[in-house]
Scaffold this active site. Structure first.
Site, short mmCIF file in Angstrom:
data_model
loop_
_atom_site.label_atom_id
_atom_site.label_comp_id
_atom_site.label_asym_id
_atom_site.label_seq_id
_atom_site.Cartn_x
_atom_site.Cartn_y
_atom_site.Cartn_z
N ASP A 160 2.64 -0.60 -0.64
CA ASP A 160 2.43 0.34 0.45
C ASP A 160 3.01 1.72 0.17
OD1 ASP A 160 0.99 -1.40 1.98
OD2 ASP A 160 2.65 -2.02 3.26
N LYS A 165 -6.99 -3.35 1.47
CA LYS A 165 -6.18 -2.93 2.61
C LYS A 165 -7.11 -2.40 3.70
CE LYS A 165 -1.93 -3.54 0.94
NZ LYS A 165 -0.83 -4.26 1.63
N LYS A 199 -1.17 3.13 13.97
CA LYS A 199 -1.08 1.78 13.41
C LYS A 199 0.34 1.44 12.96
CE LYS A 199 -3.10 -1.16 9.82
NZ LYS A 199 -3.21 -2.37 10.65
#
Length: 416
Positions: free
Chosen positions: A297, A324, A397
């Protein structure tokens, strides 16, 4: 919606980071499995955590986890253990094209009743909860750690516990370790018993008060901001982080030290969140090669940052980026070209840049329904006057207050 971003000449600010999404989501699932009464403190307010909170609180027949991949995987395993209950779990169109067969097959092997209501191998799923026996299970170690974590967290409520063997290469091991650490915080007997095997005893979780650390992934964008800022006297303070954090992305402070960003903790007391001070020093690094297998990430942050700093790189361990929220490898190639950088990929798991440039188009940055595209590209406003980002709302998010925090730090954001 499009934001036009103008960076300040100097930054001297203190930012309260959002709570860790990774820890929040694990703590919530464990809390639900434990049938706990004490809600974890400092929960993340991001979309991914909100959908888990809503699902666990309301438990409707149809659970819509929207675009939250973590929620899809964790909640699927949890629902499989809910004796006597039946639910359908679904999400966005993108979610319906994100593979989940490996987790479903593993749960079925443990005795779960799960069927696909649409395309085989993908959500939506119909799940009939029942008591699962557990025992020995083998899964590939190179799958998303969220699949593995989903299986681990239900281990304590399986009749025979769980012995999970990971075959082949094990990626994202820090996220697996974070799951085991969080489980042990709630009383589970769970640990590595071999280099490739985790053993979990059928010991129930314990309800307890629990404070969640703030998010190191969110911190990465402030490190990037300081690295790209033009003023050597700029200083950023970040609240709520721990020295010795179990979050895999906390490795970013070591990588950014190579890029000239020094980290100082106000307190080094183990297990106690404190304030971190970031200061900028001259970077002499000629190039950066790094394996992001344990922290994929962070890839977008460092790909964008190194290009803007003019530091060639080769980043490996990026295989999971293609599945992803979007294909992050292609997204990075496309959007960096707009800023004048030509990066290349190979073997579906590597991105590299040798300094190749092209003429910038200065077109708006597309976010591809991916929060980390907006988060990682916003700091490039230091080098690109009038930087535009489309659909900036995607940051909800994981970091809903990002744009407000940028404005607090002196960025000017025009919205249209």
């Amino acid at each position: 919606m499009t934001y036009t971003i103008t960076a300040p000449e100097q930054i001297n600010t203190t930012i309260k980071l959002p709570a860790s999404k990774s820890i929040s989501n694990r703590a919530l699932i464990i809390h639900a499995i434990a049938k706990g009464k004490i809600i974890p403190q400092n929960l993340s307010n991001c979309d991914d955590t909100e959908v888990i909170i809503n699902a666990l609180k309301n438990m409707p027949e149809v659970i819509d986890i929207k675009a939250a991949g973590t929620a899809m995987r964790f909640t699927t395993a949890y629902l499989a253990t809910k004796v006597g209950e039946e639910h359908i779990i679904t999400g966005t169109e993108r979610m319906k094209h994100r593979p989940i067969a490996i987790l479903v097959d593993a749960l079925r092997y443990l005795g779960a009743e799960i069927e696909y209501t649409g395309e085989e191998g993908f959500p939506p799923l119909r799940i009939k909860g029942k008591k699962l026996e557990g025992g020995h299970l083998e899964v590939p170690g190179n799958i998303s750690s969220q699949f593995i974590s989903a299986l681990l967290m239900i281990g304590p409520v399986l009749e025979n516990g769980l012995e999970l063997k990971l075959t082949g290469d094990i990626i994202s091991r820090p996220y697996i370790d974070l799951t085991l650490w969080t489980m042990r915080e709630f009383g589970a007997e769970a640990d590595w018993t071999d280099v490739d095997t985790v053993t979990i005893k059928p010991t129930p979780y314990q309800d307890r008060e629990y404070l969640i650390e703030n998010d190191w992934s969110a911190a990465s964008y402030w490190y990037e901001i300081l690295a790209l800022s033009n003023d050597t006297n700029s200083c950023i303070k970040l609240e709520g982080l721990m020295d010795g954090s179990k979050q895999g992305d906390s490795v970013l402070r070591y990588i950014f030290s190579l890029l000239g960003i020094k980290t100082t903790f106000a307190s080094k007391q183990q297990g106690k969140p404190t304030t971190v001070t970031l200061k900028k020093h001259k970077c002499m690094l000629p190039r950066l090669d790094y394996d992001f297998t344990g922290s994929p990430d962070l890839a977008q942050t460092f790909v964008v940052c190194c290009c803007e700093m003019g530091i060639p790189f080769k980043f490996t361990g990026l295989a999971t980026l293609k599945i992803k929220e979007t294909d992050r490898i292609e997204a990075l190639k496309n959007e960096l070209k707009k800023l004048g950088f030509v990066i290349h990929d190979e073997n579906n798991n590597t991105l590299f840049w040798d300094g190749e440039r092209c003429t910038p188009t200065n077109q708006p940055i597309e976010t591809y329904e991916d929060h980390r595209m907006a988060l990682a590209f916003a700091p490039t406003a230091f080098h690109h006057q009038g930087l535009e980002i489309n659909h900036p709302e995607v940051v909800s998010k994981s970091y809903p207050q990002y744009w407000e925090d940028l404005e607090k730090a002196g960025f000017i954001i025009n919205k249209k």
